[in-house]
Design an enzyme around this catalytic site. Structure first.
Site, PDB file in Angstrom:
ATOM      1  N   SER A 222     -94.714 -11.894 102.102  1.00  0.00           N
ATOM      2  CA  SER A 222     -94.029 -12.151 103.419  1.00  0.00           C
ATOM      3  C   SER A 222     -94.666 -11.578 104.518  1.00  0.00           C
ATOM      4  CB  SER A 222     -92.715 -10.882 103.335  1.00  0.00           C
ATOM      5  OG  SER A 222     -91.837 -11.272 104.374  1.00  0.00           O
ATOM      6  N   ASN A 223     -94.180 -11.329 105.661  1.00  0.00           N
ATOM      7  CA  ASN A 223     -94.940 -11.190 106.884  1.00  0.00           C
ATOM      8  C   ASN A 223     -94.262 -10.012 107.634  1.00  0.00           C
ATOM      9  OD1 ASN A 223     -92.995 -12.286 108.623  1.00  0.00           O
ATOM     10  ND2 ASN A 223     -93.619 -13.903 107.776  1.00  0.00           N
TER      11      ASN A 223
END
Ligand code: CTP
Length: 416
Positions: A222-223
């Site tokens: 993810s980020n």
């Protein structure tokens, strides 16, 4: 007459009052002590509050306490300030004048247009909307003089909150009780968000937050996107009267009220949701930080340690924005560009490549910008190449800039 309903804590965060200056006028009623709570609630809703007391109000609630709560000097007298034009300044800087509580006497003065003190002078000088919340004993409220005054004030366009039926200072029960501060705030927000309905009739689609791409049943890529920017855009568009669909990756943010929230995880899920709503949207704002890569294969069981390291092969996700279906005529599409170098140049390239009307470029490495923080520093670039760079500010204010810029583009189109 507006009757207050329900109650609860003050709304916080992005509200119709965020960044607005409210002039809180307090007149001489026993209920004046409740104005302290109202003042605190107005501030919690994001308003800048200036307080002006009448002389009688100062006997019920000390100016010093209000001064501490409001972080600004509290004035009573027309002539006590060094600035003899204080009433004009206060009248002009107010986005809203709220007189709570207002007495029968003060309403009578308002009707007559008398200005023998600071508060009544401000009322004659201001062009801001005025809301009053009366408080008095039941007989005074029911008196024909008061009732006539109330109808004159309503005819002039003032809004009235309360009074309510309840136990009064005299010990009697009846109409005249000052509305609870939480109710007053709720209604002030309702009244205030009625103007301006800048986006009435618009159907807005916003994407927000990160995406997650599964590696195995317990891990994902993810980020750092928090979703704050996209949520601020959705909430602002809603507040300005638009119908809003918010397609959000996983975030820890509270669900915005009166917005259709579609929760997704992966880029693929986000793409499907966007394709569903885009054809009926007049404005599309893609603020999500969509992951560019996902594991080529998702392990069906939890990957075990082998002691020799582990390689994951990644493939590109679909570019939701670039591959979007054609929207309805006149649709305005806004993208974001998260950059770490050559911010404007890279953003311009993305605007062209993804056929956008506007791109919001931000240098995510700059202090006070990008992921997780409350503020942002952006450059708005339109299809003609014009760059607007508002100063660093709260994401909710950036959201306002962005939506105004998108509306201007729409306006130009319809004028052509
Ligand atoms: N975007 C998208 N789908 C993707 C990647 C990005 O719809 N798979 C959208 C984002 O929501 C944003 C815009 O495209 O509005 C630009 O996103 P950004 O991450 O800055 O650019 P990328 O196209 O991913 O390019 P790069 O990562 O190479 O800078």
């Amino acid at each position: 007459m507006i009757v207050a309903t329900g109650s609860g804590g003050p709304p916080v965060g992005n509200t119709a009052l965020s960044g607005k200056t409210v002039l809180l006028g307090i007149t001489g009623s026993i209920a004046a002590y409740k104005s302290l709570t109202l003042l605190r609630d107005l501030k919690a809703a994001g308003a800048e509050v200036r307080v002006v007391l009448t002389k009688t109000a100062a006997r019920f609630v000390p100016a010093l306490t209000l001064q501490v709560f409001s972080d600004h000097p509290v004035q009573t007298d027309l002539f006590e300030s060094e600035n003899e034009m204080a009433h004009i300044h206060l009248a002009q800087e107010a986005d809203l004048v709220l007189i709570a509580p207002v007495t029968a006497h003060f309403m009578a003065k308002m009707v007559m247009g008398l200005n023998d003190d600071l508060l009544s002078s401000i009322l004659l000088a201001t062009t801001a909307p005025v809301i009053i919340a009366p408080a008095m004993d039941l007989g005074m409220w029911a008196h024909p003089a008061t009732q006539d005054n109330v109808s004159i004030l309503i005819k002039r366009g003032l809004k009235i909150i309360g009074p309510e039926v309840g136990r009064l200072a005299s010990g009697k029960t009846g109409m005249g009780r000052f509305s609870e501060p939480a109710n007053i705030l709720k209604q002030v927000l309702n009244i205030f968000s009625e103007t301006p309905p800048l986006m009435a009739g618009e159907r807005v689609l916003v994407t927000a937050g990160p995406t997650e791409e599964a590696i195995d049943p317990v891990r994902f890529i993810s980020n750092r996107s928090s979703g704050k920017m996209g949520y601020a855009i959705a909430e602002t568009a809603k507040r300005w009267g638009a119908r809003v669909v918010l397609i959000s990756g996983p975030t820890a943010l509270p669900e915005p009220e009166d917005v259709e929230l579609i929760r997704v995880r992966s880029a693929k899920e986000m793409k499907i949701a966007v394709e569903r709503f885009l054809p009926e949207s007049s404005l599309v704002v893609m603020a999500a930080a969509v992951g560019d890569y996902r594991p080529r294969n998702v392990a069906p069981e939890k990957i075990k340690k082998t002691g020799t390291g582990y390689f994951i092969e990644l493939e590109e996700t679909e570019d939701i924005l670039a591959e979007r279906p054609t929207g309805p005529k006149g649709q305005v599409v806004v993208g974001f560009a998260a950059e770490t170098q050559d911010v404007i140049e890279n953003a311009r390239r993305k605007l062209k490549k993804k056929r956008l009307d506007l791109i919001v470029a931000n240098d995510i490495t700059a202090e006070g910008a990008g992921f997780g923080v409350e503020t942002n520093i952006v450059h708005l670039i339109d299809a003609k190449g014009k760059v607007t760079s508002p100063p660093k500010q709260l994401k909710q204010h950036i959201a306002e800039h962005l939506l105004k810029a998108a509306l201007e583009i729409k306006q130009h189109r319809t004028n052509r």
